[in-house]
Design a protein around this motif. Structure first.
Motif, PDB file in Angstrom:
ATOM      1  N   SER A  93       0.310  -0.821   0.036  1.00  0.00           N
ATOM      2  CA  SER A  93       0.008  -0.584   0.801  1.00  0.00           C
ATOM      3  C   SER A  93       1.778   1.147   0.072  1.00  0.00           C
ATOM      4  CB  SER A  93      -0.834   0.053   1.042  1.00  0.00           C
ATOM      5  OG  SER A  93      -2.325  -0.542   1.028  1.00  0.00           O
ATOM      6  N   ALA A  97       0.300   3.727  -3.186  1.00  0.00           N
ATOM      7  CA  ALA A  97       0.326   5.367  -3.071  1.00  0.00           C
ATOM      8  C   ALA A  97       0.894   6.708  -2.950  1.00  0.00           C
ATOM      9  CB  ALA A  97      -0.266   5.557  -1.551  1.00  0.00           C
ATOM     10  N   TRP A 225      -4.611   5.171  -1.247  1.00  0.00           N
ATOM     11  CA  TRP A 225      -4.918   4.325  -0.085  1.00  0.00           C
ATOM     12  C   TRP A 225      -6.109   3.805   0.416  1.00  0.00           C
ATOM     13  CZ3 TRP A 225      -0.840   3.336   3.704  1.00  0.00           C
ATOM     14  CH2 TRP A 225      -0.973   2.268   4.439  1.00  0.00           C
ATOM     15  N   THR A 242      -3.250  -5.547  -1.167  1.00  0.00           N
ATOM     16  CA  THR A 242      -2.688  -4.200  -1.087  1.00  0.00           C
ATOM     17  C   THR A 242      -3.370  -4.107   0.166  1.00  0.00           C
ATOM     18  OG1 THR A 242      -4.812  -2.466  -1.872  1.00  0.00           O
ATOM     19  CG2 THR A 242      -2.400  -2.591  -3.282  1.00  0.00           C
ATOM     20  N   ASN A 268      -5.544   0.433   8.415  1.00  0.00           N
ATOM     21  CA  ASN A 268      -5.712   1.702   7.024  1.00  0.00           C
ATOM     22  C   ASN A 268      -6.815   2.496   7.345  1.00  0.00           C
ATOM     23  OD1 ASN A 268      -8.210   0.855   4.587  1.00  0.00           O
ATOM     24  ND2 ASN A 268      -6.772   1.194   4.099  1.00  0.00           N
TER      25      ASN A 268
END
Lengths: 294, 322
Positions: A93, A97, A225, A242, A268
């Motif tokens: 991730s 991102a 994200w 991710t 997250n």
């Protein structure tokens, strides 16, 4: 819509905070009561989840629910950190991102510079296409995008995530709006000093559009994200997931263990919330600016 | 990489040869500006051409083909994919696609109406106070920055049959359903989650519009003796019409393409009651391998979104542009 944009992310905009009349006191009480109610409904679920991520499985599923974790346990987080796949998902991730954000910032600023401050044949055509493609919903592009990525053997690689996100039309649109209004003298004086075009762009223009760059950075990072749909389509093996995709997989593995799932969801949530509280102005102004994105 | 493209070019033009005539000089300058501009544009043009323009055309083209990955090459079938889909309209209850269309219509109507009203109410409340406006705005905005997967996970837990929401309902004597496993309540549960997570974003649009309202009109109304409600109904609301259109249109476009929560929380179940078109497109393409059929569904969904947006423009936005 374009007007909305240019007027709402001006760098230093005088706040026009003058309510027409002062409400009577009981009206004020009602207004604040509603505001507090909305605060509870907006933030409450996340705060309660955060607290509950320190509970044992039994407590998380207890009925009636308890407020304070008793006993207070770290084991949910320990278990997650002990899972090598989970760390890999976080790393993926960050790669997605991070790369999408950096490249999109650079490439959309470059495109914004060309479209906003240079004169060349085809300029209007490119700008019109930029506006037009912002209206195309992802419904129509999802499948062909996958087939293209798959044809070039990029499926299940970082490229599949990064390439389509590395120069986004709505970022270019924001950059053009900002670059257009800078005074022409900026480049002329740089030209007299003998600066090359790239240096003019890099050293003179870019510092002038920092608010736009920040808005683009934040919107791109937030988008990548939180992205679920495209990684779901583009990534095939667990080690390339991710974090949102990993959580989806996590959910089917630890089906009833909500203590783990809630702790997982915090990974997250918390990074983006920290960014939000630091750069909230840009989050909100960027959201207004992307109103045309559709 | 095209990160340092313009240096040699612009140094060339900055020191032109002494014998160049002015006309040549201007032309050379123009050409170098064009080249420099396209070098600056190159990475963006690549993405725009491949991942926006070509992909859209490709998507529409795909809908006229039959594609089964791996076995045979794509075969041109004309409108067959569309005919097949529309012939299912004879018995829409048996067709996954038309079931999903019915679901998404209900979903969109409810979500758009409620999130627009909620967003407007929150913005009006914020606009009417001085103290703490920024803090409240920040708090309200938190659901809008949280990832849809994280909120799905959280609400999966809150919607549990013995979860927090049913506990709160039991406090007022209501016996709540098993939200996500109930054919009737699963879709409303997703609607509520969507209103919760998107209203704040649209609140920001209303707040920006309210701050840009011409104060002299409102002051004039006050001088003429208009009450709070009257000046809201006859002055503020009509002036907000373009923003209302923007919020309704963007809300509609987003709601029609709802995917994350339907995939993550219910996977379209129970009994297809939360199946959305995007989820059906995903299933058809990636589970059944029917890429052509799925592309035809995308085109139908796209046309529907497009037509609804145009209708909304006629009914909401025209009044403000006389």
């Amino acid at each position: 819509m374009a007007q909305l944009t240019s007027s709402s992310i001006q760098p230093a905009r005088p706040q026009q905070t003058k309510p027409a009349k002062r409400p009577a006191s009981w009206v004020r009480i009602v207004i604040y009561a509603f505001l507090i109610l909305f605060v509870i409904t907006s933030v409450g679920p996340l705060v309660f989840t955060f607290i509950s991520s320190f509970k044992t499985m039994g407590d998380v599923l207890a009925f009636p629910p308890t407020l304070i974790p008793n006993p207070f346990v770290w084991s949910n987080y320990q278990l997650i950190f002990g899972n090598p796949l989970f760390l890999r998902w976080m790393f993926n991730s960050v790669v997605y991102a991070g790369a999408a954000t950096l490249l999109n910032m650079l490439f959309s600023a470059m495109a914004g510079y060309a479209l906003g401050r240079m004169d060349f044949p085809g300029k209007n055509l490119v700008f019109t296409f930029t506006l037009a493609v912002m209206m195309i919903p992802s419904a129509i592009t999802l499948i062909p995008k996958f087939l293209i990525v798959n044809n070039f053997h990029l499926a299940n690689t970082y490229w599949a995530l990064i390439l389509p996100a590395m120069a986004q039309p709505f970022s270019v649109f924001i950059m053009v709006q900002f670059m257009k209004i800078l005074p022409k003298e900026l480049e002329e004086s740089a030209r007299i000093d003998g600066a090359t075009r790239w240096r003019t762009f890099y050293q003179i223009i870019l510092p002038q559009v920092k608010p736009a760059l920040t808005a683009v950075v934040i919107l791109t990072f937030q988008g990548a994200w939180n992205d679920f749909q495209w990684p779901l389509v583009a990534m095939g093996t667990q080690n390339m997931y991710t974090l949102p995709l990993g959580l989806f997989f996590f959910k089917s593995t630890y089906y009833t263990q909500y203590n783990l799932l809630l702790a997982g969801s915090m990974f997250n949530t918390i990074p983006i919330l920290i960014l939000f509280f630091i750069f909230q102005r840009y989050f909100i102004e960027g959201a207004v600016a992307s109103g045309v994105k559709g | 990489m095209a990160t340092q493209p313009a240096r040699p070019l612009s140094t060339l033009t900055d020191q032109p040869g002494p014998r160049l005539k002015p006309a040549h000089k201007a032309m050379a300058k123009k050409r170098s500006e064009t080249i420099a501009a396209y070098l600056f544009l190159a990475p963006y043009l690549f993405v725009l051409l491949v991942f926006s323009l070509f992909v859209s055309i490709y998507g529409i083209g795909l809908s006229f083909f039959r594609i089964d990955m791996g076995f045979t090459g794509p075969t041109f079938v004309g409108f067959k994919n569309y005919i097949q889909l529309f012939s299912q309209l004879a018995n829409p209850g048996l067709s996954d696609f038309w079931t999903s269309m019915g679901n998404i219509l209900k979903f969109t109507v409810f979500v758009v109406i409620f999130q627009t009203i909620l967003a407007l109410v929150m913005a009006l409340l914020l606009h009417s106070i001085k103290r703490g406006r920024g803090t409240f705005r920040t708090m309200f905005y938190v659901p809008a920055v949280t990832s849809s997967v994280a909120t799905s996970l959280i609400f999966l837990w809150l919607y549990n049959s013995e979860g927090v929401i049913n506990f709160l309902l039991s406090l007022v004597g209501v016996h709540g359903p098993d939200w996500l496993n109930d054919v009737f309540w699963a879709l409303p549960a997703l609607m509520l989650l969507n209103v919760w997570s998107t209203a704040a974003m649209f609140m920001i649009y209303f707040l920006a519009a309210l701050q840009d309202l011409p104060t002299d009109v409102l002051e004039a109304a006050e001088v003429d003796g208009a009450g709070r409600f009257q000046s809201f109904w006859y002055i503020t609301l009509p002036l907000l019409r373009p923003t209302i259109f923007l919020v309704v249109a963007l809300g509609t476009i987003g709601a029609f393409q709802m995917f994350d929560q339907a995939k993550f929380m219910t996977n379209g179940q129970p009994l297809n009651s939360t199946l959305t078109p995007m989820l059906e497109i995903y299933n058809e393409a990636f589970l059944n391998g029917g890429f052509g059929q799925a592309a035809a569904m995308s085109v139908i969904l796209f046309i529907l979104i497009f037509m609804v947006t145009i209708l909304q423009r006629r009914f909401i936005d025209t009044g403000s542009r006389q």
